[in-house]
Design an enzyme around this catalytic site. Structure first.
Site, PDB file in Angstrom:
ATOM      1  N   LYS A 119      58.601  58.778  44.033  1.00 20.28           N
ATOM      2  CA  LYS A 119      58.616  59.676  45.148  1.00 20.28           C
ATOM      3  C   LYS A 119      59.975  59.651  45.969  1.00 20.28           C
ATOM      4  CE  LYS A 119      53.665  59.115  46.010  1.00 20.28           C
ATOM      5  NZ  LYS A 119      52.638  58.244  46.695  1.00 20.28           N
ATOM      6  N   LYS A 200      40.416  54.246  32.683  1.00 25.33           N
ATOM      7  CA  LYS A 200      39.338  52.763  33.182  1.00 25.33           C
ATOM      8  C   LYS A 200      38.817  53.218  34.545  1.00 25.33           C
ATOM      9  CE  LYS A 200      40.381  48.317  35.350  1.00 25.33           C
ATOM     10  NZ  LYS A 200      40.428  48.284  36.698  1.00 25.33           N
ATOM     11  N   LYS A 203      38.090  51.924  41.458  1.00 20.98           N
ATOM     12  CA  LYS A 203      37.888  52.472  42.764  1.00 20.98           C
ATOM     13  C   LYS A 203      39.336  53.278  42.948  1.00 20.98           C
ATOM     14  CE  LYS A 203      37.799  48.636  44.521  1.00 20.98           C
ATOM     15  NZ  LYS A 203      36.966  47.145  43.993  1.00 20.98           N
TER      16      LYS A 203
HETATM   17  P1  ADP Z   1      38.766  48.139  41.203  1.00 13.18           P
HETATM   18  O1  ADP Z   1      39.635  48.366  39.751  1.00 13.18           O
HETATM   19  O2  ADP Z   1      37.551  49.324  41.083  1.00 13.18           O
HETATM   20  O3  ADP Z   1      39.560  48.275  42.172  1.00 13.18           O
HETATM   21  P2  ADP Z   1      38.534  45.584  41.135  1.00 13.18           P
HETATM   22  O4  ADP Z   1      40.160  45.258  40.748  1.00 13.18           O
HETATM   23  O5  ADP Z   1      37.990  44.949  42.443  1.00 13.18           O
HETATM   24  O6  ADP Z   1      38.165  46.951  40.664  1.00 13.18           O
HETATM   25  O7  ADP Z   1      37.885  44.491  40.158  1.00 13.18           O
HETATM   26  C1  ADP Z   1      36.954  43.580  40.363  1.00 13.18           C
HETATM   27  C2  ADP Z   1      36.575  42.905  38.989  1.00 13.18           C
HETATM   28  O8  ADP Z   1      35.999  43.639  38.124  1.00 13.18           O
HETATM   29  C3  ADP Z   1      37.776  42.155  38.154  1.00 13.18           C
HETATM   30  O9  ADP Z   1      37.456  41.141  37.450  1.00 13.18           O
HETATM   31  C4  ADP Z   1      38.096  43.464  37.357  1.00 13.18           C
HETATM   32  O10 ADP Z   1      38.842  42.762  36.000  1.00 13.18           O
HETATM   33  C5  ADP Z   1      36.704  44.031  36.780  1.00 13.18           C
HETATM   34  N1  ADP Z   1      36.926  45.453  36.456  1.00 13.18           N
HETATM   35  C6  ADP Z   1      37.162  46.226  37.324  1.00 13.18           C
HETATM   36  N2  ADP Z   1      37.119  47.662  36.919  1.00 13.18           N
HETATM   37  C7  ADP Z   1      36.742  47.305  35.565  1.00 13.18           C
HETATM   38  C8  ADP Z   1      36.544  48.230  34.399  1.00 13.18           C
HETATM   39  N3  ADP Z   1      36.531  49.489  34.216  1.00 13.18           N
HETATM   40  N4  ADP Z   1      36.320  47.257  33.226  1.00 13.18           N
HETATM   41  C9  ADP Z   1      35.911  46.271  33.119  1.00 13.18           C
HETATM   42  N5  ADP Z   1      36.439  45.434  33.983  1.00 13.18           N
HETATM   43  C10 ADP Z   1      36.398  45.790  35.326  1.00 13.18           C
END
Ligand code: ADP
Ligand code: TRP
Length: 331
Positions: A119, A200, A203
Protein backbone atom coordinates in the site's frame (compact mmCIF):
# COMPACT_ATOMS: atom_id res chain seq x y z
CA UNK A 1 2.02 -40.39 33.64
CA UNK A 2 -0.51 -39.24 31.04
CA UNK A 3 0.72 -36.95 28.30
CA UNK A 4 -0.41 -33.33 28.17
CA UNK A 5 -2.54 -31.78 25.43
CA UNK A 6 -2.95 -28.00 25.39
CA UNK A 7 -4.53 -25.47 23.08
CA UNK A 8 -5.99 -21.97 23.13
CA UNK A 9 -8.39 -19.90 21.09
CA UNK A 10 -8.25 -16.12 20.77
CA UNK A 11 -11.48 -14.28 21.60
CA UNK A 12 -11.51 -12.22 18.41
CA UNK A 13 -14.89 -13.04 16.90
CA UNK A 14 -17.67 -15.58 16.56
CA UNK A 15 -16.52 -19.19 16.63
CA UNK A 16 -16.96 -20.83 13.24
CA UNK A 17 -16.91 -24.25 11.63
CA UNK A 18 -13.18 -23.96 10.87
CA UNK A 19 -12.46 -23.46 14.58
CA UNK A 20 -14.74 -26.37 15.43
CA UNK A 21 -13.12 -28.93 13.13
CA UNK A 22 -9.60 -27.48 13.14
CA UNK A 23 -9.26 -26.85 16.86
CA UNK A 24 -12.15 -27.65 19.21
CA UNK A 25 -13.17 -31.10 18.01
CA UNK A 26 -9.66 -32.57 17.72
CA UNK A 27 -8.83 -31.08 21.10
CA UNK A 28 -11.87 -32.68 22.73
CA UNK A 29 -10.97 -36.02 21.12
CA UNK A 30 -7.45 -35.76 22.56
CA UNK A 31 -8.88 -34.91 25.98
CA UNK A 32 -10.16 -38.49 26.14
CA UNK A 33 -6.64 -39.91 26.43
CA UNK A 34 -4.47 -36.95 27.46
CA UNK A 35 -4.43 -34.63 30.44
CA UNK A 36 -5.91 -31.60 28.74
CA UNK A 37 -5.49 -27.88 29.41
CA UNK A 38 -7.61 -25.64 27.16
CA UNK A 39 -7.87 -21.89 27.49
CA UNK A 40 -9.08 -18.56 26.13
CA UNK A 41 -6.10 -16.55 24.83
CA UNK A 42 -7.51 -13.20 25.91
CA UNK A 43 -4.21 -11.30 25.98
CA UNK A 44 -3.56 -12.48 22.43
CA UNK A 45 -7.01 -11.11 21.63
CA UNK A 46 -6.09 -7.70 23.06
CA UNK A 47 -3.67 -7.14 20.15
CA UNK A 48 -6.60 -6.53 17.84
CA UNK A 49 -9.66 -6.17 20.09
CA UNK A 50 -9.60 -2.64 21.49
CA UNK A 51 -13.33 -2.31 22.28
CA UNK A 52 -13.74 -3.42 25.93
CA UNK A 53 -17.41 -4.35 25.65
CA UNK A 54 -16.83 -6.46 22.58
CA UNK A 55 -13.73 -8.18 24.00
CA UNK A 56 -15.52 -8.92 27.26
CA UNK A 57 -18.42 -10.53 25.48
CA UNK A 58 -16.26 -12.45 22.99
CA UNK A 59 -14.24 -14.00 25.83
CA UNK A 60 -17.47 -15.44 27.26
CA UNK A 61 -18.71 -16.57 23.87
CA UNK A 62 -15.57 -18.52 23.12
CA UNK A 63 -15.66 -20.08 26.59
CA UNK A 64 -19.33 -21.00 26.21
CA UNK A 65 -18.52 -22.43 22.78
CA UNK A 66 -15.99 -24.87 24.22
CA UNK A 67 -18.46 -26.01 26.87
CA UNK A 68 -21.33 -26.32 24.37
CA UNK A 69 -19.08 -28.43 22.15
CA UNK A 70 -18.66 -30.87 25.03
CA UNK A 71 -15.67 -29.77 27.11
CA UNK A 72 -16.04 -31.22 30.62
CA UNK A 73 -14.42 -28.79 33.09
CA UNK A 74 -14.14 -31.61 35.66
CA UNK A 75 -11.77 -33.44 33.33
CA UNK A 76 -10.12 -30.62 31.37
CA UNK A 77 -8.35 -27.71 33.06
CA UNK A 78 -10.21 -24.83 31.42
CA UNK A 79 -9.17 -21.21 32.08
CA UNK A 80 -8.44 -17.74 30.80
CA UNK A 81 -4.84 -16.94 29.90
CA UNK A 82 -5.19 -13.62 31.74
CA UNK A 83 -5.83 -15.48 35.02
CA UNK A 84 -2.37 -17.08 34.94
CA UNK A 85 0.30 -14.43 35.73
CA UNK A 86 3.00 -17.10 35.33
CA UNK A 87 2.34 -16.99 31.57
CA UNK A 88 3.65 -13.45 31.49
CA UNK A 89 6.63 -14.17 33.72
CA UNK A 90 7.59 -17.05 31.46
CA UNK A 91 7.09 -14.85 28.40
CA UNK A 92 9.65 -12.39 29.75
CA UNK A 93 12.12 -15.18 30.44
CA UNK A 94 11.63 -16.68 26.98
CA UNK A 95 12.21 -13.28 25.36
CA UNK A 96 15.85 -13.55 26.45
CA UNK A 97 16.19 -16.71 24.35
CA UNK A 98 14.19 -15.61 21.31
CA UNK A 99 16.09 -14.34 18.30
CA UNK A 100 14.54 -11.19 16.90
CA UNK A 101 15.12 -12.68 13.44
CA UNK A 102 12.83 -15.56 14.35
CA UNK A 103 10.00 -13.10 14.99
CA UNK A 104 10.76 -11.30 11.70
CA UNK A 105 9.93 -14.59 9.94
CA UNK A 106 6.53 -15.14 11.58
CA UNK A 107 3.80 -15.44 8.91
CA UNK A 108 1.34 -13.02 10.55
CA UNK A 109 3.96 -10.30 11.03
CA UNK A 110 5.37 -10.79 7.54
CA UNK A 111 1.91 -10.60 6.00
CA UNK A 112 1.21 -7.33 7.84
CA UNK A 113 4.53 -5.84 6.65
CA UNK A 114 3.86 -6.97 3.10
CA UNK A 115 0.40 -5.43 3.12
CA UNK A 116 1.86 -2.13 4.32
CA UNK A 117 4.59 -2.21 1.67
CA UNK A 118 2.10 -2.94 -1.09
CA UNK A 119 0.00 0.00 0.00
CA UNK A 120 3.07 2.24 0.05
CA UNK A 121 2.83 2.71 3.83
CA UNK A 122 5.60 2.55 6.40
CA UNK A 123 6.40 -1.20 6.75
CA UNK A 124 5.50 -1.19 10.46
CA UNK A 125 2.36 0.96 10.22
CA UNK A 126 -0.34 -0.30 12.56
CA UNK A 127 1.81 -3.18 13.86
CA UNK A 128 2.00 -3.29 17.65
CA UNK A 129 4.61 -5.16 19.72
CA UNK A 130 1.89 -7.60 20.75
CA UNK A 131 1.64 -8.77 17.17
CA UNK A 132 5.43 -8.83 16.73
CA UNK A 133 6.03 -10.86 19.91
CA UNK A 134 2.85 -12.95 19.53
CA UNK A 135 4.78 -16.23 19.06
CA UNK A 136 6.68 -15.76 22.34
CA UNK A 137 3.49 -15.37 24.37
CA UNK A 138 2.11 -18.41 22.59
CA UNK A 139 5.31 -20.38 23.32
CA UNK A 140 4.89 -19.45 27.00
CA UNK A 141 1.23 -20.62 26.96
CA UNK A 142 2.41 -23.99 25.71
CA UNK A 143 5.72 -24.51 27.54
CA UNK A 144 4.29 -23.45 30.90
CA UNK A 145 2.27 -26.67 31.15
CA UNK A 146 4.94 -29.14 29.96
CA UNK A 147 2.79 -29.70 26.90
CA UNK A 148 3.36 -32.76 24.70
CA UNK A 149 0.87 -32.04 21.95
CA UNK A 150 -0.87 -28.90 20.70
CA UNK A 151 -3.98 -29.60 18.62
CA UNK A 152 -4.27 -26.76 16.06
CA UNK A 153 -5.07 -26.04 12.44
CA UNK A 154 -2.29 -26.00 9.85
CA UNK A 155 -1.92 -22.22 10.03
CA UNK A 156 -0.59 -22.50 13.59
CA UNK A 157 2.16 -25.02 12.87
CA UNK A 158 4.80 -22.32 12.42
CA UNK A 159 4.02 -21.02 15.90
CA UNK A 160 4.54 -24.45 17.42
CA UNK A 161 7.85 -24.78 15.58
CA UNK A 162 8.90 -21.45 17.05
CA UNK A 163 7.95 -22.68 20.53
CA UNK A 164 10.19 -25.71 19.87
CA UNK A 165 13.08 -23.47 18.76
CA UNK A 166 12.75 -21.26 21.83
CA UNK A 167 12.52 -24.17 24.28
CA UNK A 168 15.50 -25.84 22.61
CA UNK A 169 17.53 -22.65 22.93
CA UNK A 170 16.84 -22.66 26.69
CA UNK A 171 17.71 -26.33 27.08
CA UNK A 172 20.88 -25.97 25.02
CA UNK A 173 22.03 -23.01 27.08
CA UNK A 174 21.65 -24.81 30.42
CA UNK A 175 22.66 -28.14 28.95
CA UNK A 176 19.68 -29.86 30.59
CA UNK A 177 16.02 -30.49 29.71
CA UNK A 178 14.58 -27.51 31.60
CA UNK A 179 11.58 -27.14 29.26
CA UNK A 180 9.48 -29.77 27.48
CA UNK A 181 9.56 -29.61 23.65
CA UNK A 182 5.96 -29.56 22.32
CA UNK A 183 4.63 -31.12 19.10
CA UNK A 184 1.80 -29.90 16.83
CA UNK A 185 -1.19 -32.19 16.34
CA UNK A 186 -2.92 -31.39 13.02
CA UNK A 187 -6.10 -33.24 12.01
CA UNK A 188 -5.61 -34.52 8.47
CA UNK A 189 -9.18 -34.64 7.20
CA UNK A 190 -9.96 -31.11 8.33
CA UNK A 191 -6.58 -29.44 8.20
CA UNK A 192 -8.12 -26.52 6.31
CA UNK A 193 -11.90 -26.02 6.35
CA UNK A 194 -12.98 -24.00 3.29
CA UNK A 195 -15.10 -20.87 3.70
CA UNK A 196 -18.07 -19.54 1.73
CA UNK A 197 -15.77 -18.30 -1.06
CA UNK A 198 -13.59 -21.44 -1.21
CA UNK A 199 -10.62 -19.81 0.57
CA UNK A 200 -9.69 -20.97 4.09
CA UNK A 201 -12.59 -20.21 6.40
CA UNK A 202 -11.41 -17.30 8.52
CA UNK A 203 -12.81 -14.32 10.40
CA UNK A 204 -10.34 -12.14 8.55
CA UNK A 205 -11.84 -13.13 5.17
CA UNK A 206 -15.46 -12.62 6.28
CA UNK A 207 -16.32 -16.02 4.77
CA UNK A 208 -17.29 -17.98 7.87
CA UNK A 209 -20.18 -20.21 8.83
CA UNK A 210 -20.63 -19.27 12.51
CA UNK A 211 -21.33 -22.09 14.96
CA UNK A 212 -23.99 -20.54 17.16
CA UNK A 213 -26.20 -18.29 15.07
CA UNK A 214 -29.99 -18.84 14.92
CA UNK A 215 -31.16 -21.50 12.47
CA UNK A 216 -32.46 -18.92 9.98
CA UNK A 217 -29.14 -17.09 9.88
CA UNK A 218 -27.32 -20.39 9.45
CA UNK A 219 -29.53 -21.22 6.48
CA UNK A 220 -28.99 -17.79 4.91
CA UNK A 221 -25.24 -18.08 5.38
CA UNK A 222 -25.07 -21.50 3.74
CA UNK A 223 -27.14 -20.26 0.79
CA UNK A 224 -24.45 -17.57 0.27
CA UNK A 225 -21.76 -20.15 -0.58
CA UNK A 226 -20.15 -19.11 -3.85
CA UNK A 227 -20.59 -21.56 -6.75
CA UNK A 228 -19.72 -21.63 -10.44
CA UNK A 229 -22.27 -21.17 -13.22
CA UNK A 230 -22.77 -24.86 -14.09
CA UNK A 231 -26.41 -25.54 -15.00
CA UNK A 232 -28.66 -27.83 -12.97
CA UNK A 233 -28.49 -30.73 -15.44
CA UNK A 234 -24.67 -30.73 -15.79
CA UNK A 235 -22.71 -33.47 -13.99
CA UNK A 236 -20.56 -31.96 -11.22
CA UNK A 237 -17.29 -32.99 -9.59
CA UNK A 238 -18.01 -33.26 -5.85
CA UNK A 239 -14.36 -32.88 -4.87
CA UNK A 240 -14.08 -29.55 -6.68
CA UNK A 241 -16.96 -28.02 -4.71
CA UNK A 242 -16.58 -26.46 -1.26
CA UNK A 243 -20.22 -27.40 -0.61
CA UNK A 244 -19.22 -31.04 -0.80
CA UNK A 245 -16.00 -30.53 1.19
CA UNK A 246 -18.11 -29.00 3.98
CA UNK A 247 -20.73 -31.72 3.62
CA UNK A 248 -18.07 -34.38 4.23
CA UNK A 249 -17.39 -32.90 7.66
CA UNK A 250 -20.98 -33.42 8.82
CA UNK A 251 -22.39 -36.35 6.84
CA UNK A 252 -22.10 -40.11 7.34
CA UNK A 253 -20.16 -42.22 4.81
CA UNK A 254 -23.44 -43.38 3.23
CA UNK A 255 -24.76 -39.83 2.94
CA UNK A 256 -21.50 -38.73 1.34
CA UNK A 257 -21.56 -41.56 -1.22
CA UNK A 258 -25.20 -40.85 -2.08
CA UNK A 259 -24.68 -37.13 -2.57
CA UNK A 260 -21.46 -37.66 -4.57
CA UNK A 261 -23.38 -39.93 -6.93
CA UNK A 262 -26.05 -37.26 -7.39
CA UNK A 263 -23.38 -34.64 -8.17
CA UNK A 264 -21.79 -36.89 -10.79
CA UNK A 265 -25.09 -37.97 -12.32
CA UNK A 266 -26.20 -34.42 -13.15
CA UNK A 267 -29.67 -33.08 -12.48
CA UNK A 268 -28.83 -31.56 -9.13
CA UNK A 269 -28.38 -27.81 -8.92
CA UNK A 270 -26.22 -25.93 -6.42
CA UNK A 271 -29.30 -24.71 -4.54
CA UNK A 272 -30.31 -28.25 -3.76
CA UNK A 273 -26.77 -29.18 -2.75
CA UNK A 274 -26.78 -26.27 -0.30
CA UNK A 275 -30.13 -27.33 1.20
CA UNK A 276 -28.70 -30.80 1.78
CA UNK A 277 -25.61 -29.25 3.38
CA UNK A 278 -27.78 -27.08 5.65
CA UNK A 279 -29.72 -30.16 6.78
CA UNK A 280 -26.62 -32.02 8.03
CA UNK A 281 -24.97 -28.92 9.49
CA UNK A 282 -28.07 -27.95 11.42
CA UNK A 283 -28.53 -31.53 12.61
CA UNK A 284 -25.15 -31.33 14.35
CA UNK A 285 -25.26 -27.70 15.47
CA UNK A 286 -28.85 -27.41 16.78
CA UNK A 287 -28.22 -29.21 20.10
CA UNK A 288 -24.94 -27.33 20.57
CA UNK A 289 -26.68 -24.02 19.90
CA UNK A 290 -29.20 -24.74 22.62
CA UNK A 291 -26.48 -25.53 25.14
CA UNK A 292 -24.56 -22.40 24.11
CA UNK A 293 -27.58 -20.18 24.68
CA UNK A 294 -28.20 -21.72 28.09
CA UNK A 295 -24.57 -21.16 29.15
CA UNK A 296 -24.59 -17.56 27.92
CA UNK A 297 -27.71 -16.93 29.99
CA UNK A 298 -25.69 -17.45 33.20
CA UNK A 299 -22.36 -15.61 32.89
CA UNK A 300 -21.52 -15.74 36.65
CA UNK A 301 -21.68 -19.55 36.51
CA UNK A 302 -19.46 -19.54 33.41
CA UNK A 303 -16.93 -17.24 35.09
CA UNK A 304 -16.86 -19.51 38.11
CA UNK A 305 -15.95 -22.48 35.93
CA UNK A 306 -13.08 -20.48 34.42
CA UNK A 307 -11.86 -19.32 37.85
CA UNK A 308 -11.88 -22.87 39.17
CA UNK A 309 -9.85 -23.92 36.14
CA UNK A 310 -7.31 -21.15 36.77
CA UNK A 311 -6.97 -22.27 40.38
CA UNK A 312 -6.02 -25.75 39.17
CA UNK A 313 -3.66 -24.41 36.51
CA UNK A 314 -1.62 -22.00 38.60
CA UNK A 315 0.31 -24.48 40.79
CA UNK A 316 1.39 -26.37 37.64
CA UNK A 317 2.43 -23.10 36.04
CA UNK A 318 4.31 -21.97 39.12
CA UNK A 319 6.33 -25.20 39.19
CA UNK A 320 7.57 -24.66 35.62
CA UNK A 321 8.56 -21.06 36.29
CA UNK A 322 10.36 -22.11 39.49
CA UNK A 323 12.28 -24.81 37.60
CA UNK A 324 13.34 -22.36 34.91
CA UNK A 325 14.27 -19.64 37.39
CA UNK A 326 16.42 -22.11 39.30
CA UNK A 327 18.19 -23.23 36.12
CA UNK A 328 18.70 -19.57 35.18
CA UNK A 329 20.17 -18.59 38.56
CA UNK A 330 17.22 -16.39 39.48
CA UNK A 331 16.02 -18.33 42.50
P1 ADP B 1 -9.57 -17.22 12.24
O1 ADP B 1 -8.71 -17.65 11.08
O2 ADP B 1 -11.01 -17.25 11.89
O3 ADP B 1 -9.12 -15.90 12.81
P2 ADP B 1 -8.32 -18.32 14.55
O4 ADP B 1 -7.01 -17.88 14.00
O5 ADP B 1 -8.87 -17.62 15.73
O6 ADP B 1 -9.38 -18.31 13.37
O7 ADP B 1 -8.22 -19.88 14.83
C1 ADP B 1 -8.53 -20.57 16.04
C2 ADP B 1 -8.20 -22.04 15.85
O8 ADP B 1 -9.02 -22.60 14.81
C3 ADP B 1 -6.76 -22.30 15.39
O9 ADP B 1 -6.28 -23.50 16.00
C4 ADP B 1 -6.87 -22.48 13.90
O10 ADP B 1 -5.84 -23.27 13.37
C5 ADP B 1 -8.22 -23.14 13.76
N1 ADP B 1 -8.82 -22.77 12.49
C6 ADP B 1 -9.27 -21.55 12.13
N2 ADP B 1 -9.78 -21.55 10.88
C7 ADP B 1 -9.64 -22.81 10.43
C8 ADP B 1 -9.97 -23.47 9.20
N3 ADP B 1 -10.58 -22.82 8.20
N4 ADP B 1 -9.69 -24.78 9.08
C9 ADP B 1 -9.10 -25.45 10.10
N5 ADP B 1 -8.76 -24.89 11.28
C10 ADP B 1 -9.02 -23.59 11.46
N1 TRP C 1 -2.43 -18.46 18.04
C1 TRP C 1 -3.58 -19.28 18.23
C2 TRP C 1 -4.62 -18.92 17.15
O1 TRP C 1 -4.55 -17.89 16.54
C3 TRP C 1 -4.20 -19.11 19.59
C4 TRP C 1 -3.28 -19.51 20.69
C5 TRP C 1 -2.70 -18.69 21.62
C6 TRP C 1 -2.81 -20.83 20.94
N2 TRP C 1 -1.91 -19.44 22.45
C7 TRP C 1 -1.95 -20.73 22.07
C8 TRP C 1 -3.04 -22.06 20.34
C9 TRP C 1 -1.31 -21.86 22.58
C10 TRP C 1 -2.38 -23.17 20.86
C11 TRP C 1 -1.53 -23.09 21.97
O2 TRP C 1 -5.49 -19.68 16.91
Amino acid sequence: MKKISLTGIKPTGDLHIGNYFGAINPALELAKEYDARYFIADYHGLNTMKDPVELNSTIRQVAAGWLAAGLDPEKVIFYRQSSIPEVFELTTMLMAFTAKGLMNRAHAYKAAVQENTEKGNDPDAGINMGLFTYPVLMAADIILFDTDIVPVGKDQVQHIEMAQDIAQAVNANYNQPVLKIPQAGVQDNAAVVPGLDGRKMSKSYGNVIPLFVPEKTLHKTIMRIVTNSQAVEEPKDPDASQIFLLYKLFASAEEQAALAARYRGGGMGWGEAKEELFRVVNRELAPMREKFNAIMADIPALDKILEQGAAKARPIAAATVRRFRKAAGID
